[in-house]
Design a protein around this motif. Sequence first.
Motif, PDB file in Angstrom:
ATOM      1  N   PRO A   1       0.809  -1.232   0.000  1.00 48.16           N
ATOM      2  CA  PRO A   1       0.000   0.000   0.000  1.00 48.16           C
ATOM      3  C   PRO A   1       0.840   1.278   0.000  1.00 48.16           C
ATOM      4  CG  PRO A   1      -0.917  -1.575   1.544  1.00 48.16           C
ATOM      5  CD  PRO A   1       0.380  -2.155   1.054  1.00 48.16           C
TER       6      PRO A   1
ATOM      7  N   ILE B   1       1.898   1.974  -3.507  1.00 41.08           N
ATOM      8  CA  ILE B   1       0.763   2.466  -4.303  1.00 41.08           C
ATOM      9  C   ILE B   1       0.514   3.934  -4.005  1.00 41.08           C
ATOM     10  CG2 ILE B   1      -1.731   2.262  -4.690  1.00 41.08           C
ATOM     11  CD1 ILE B   1      -1.390  -0.779  -4.134  1.00 41.08           C
TER      12      ILE B   1
ATOM     13  N   LYS C   1      -5.226   0.003  -6.194  1.00 33.14           N
ATOM     14  CA  LYS C   1      -5.344  -0.727  -4.927  1.00 33.14           C
ATOM     15  C   LYS C   1      -6.303  -1.872  -5.189  1.00 33.14           C
ATOM     16  CE  LYS C   1      -4.349   3.033  -1.827  1.00 33.14           C
ATOM     17  NZ  LYS C   1      -4.662   3.733  -0.591  1.00 33.14           N
TER      18      LYS C   1
END
Length: 165
Positions: free
Chosen positions: A105, A108, A152
């Motif tokens: 994450p 990203i 995501k």
Amino acid sequence: MTSKLKYQMQPLRMDSYQPARLMREIVTSYYNNGLSEAYSIDLRIEESVEGVQMDGDIALLTRAYENIIGNSIRHNEGCQIVIQMSQNESGLSVHFSDNGVGIPPMVIDRMNAEHIQSNKENAKNQEMNHIMGMHVVKQIILAHHGLMIVEKRPVGAGIQIILPI
């Protein structure tokens, strides 16, 4: 490379090319160079893309696409990679996805941010190394006036590239 692209010191060597043909050549090279049976690359090209001619730096675009595919291979012990090429009102869409472990994450968030900032401490960790490779991809796409979105996803990785036609 990153600095050269960021400060527009890397001149683009623009040539006319067919995106569908370029992507077929890239995928074929993975299979011809002994892609492990643990991986597969499924290339899906919409008919509307077949005749498209664009201008771009073929070497840099090849590097960007190979970096994305290579990340799927490097960061997974096996996975299916799907590349979908389509044309829409925004331009040429090239969507890469895999069913592997996904993208952290933090990576990203940093890739989708307008600017990437790093320091020596962060450069030591694996996520930062992942970011630097993807950062080069993003800069290549931006140099071609395109857009890159890192998705995501609950499973696997997804990256969409949109290039103006």
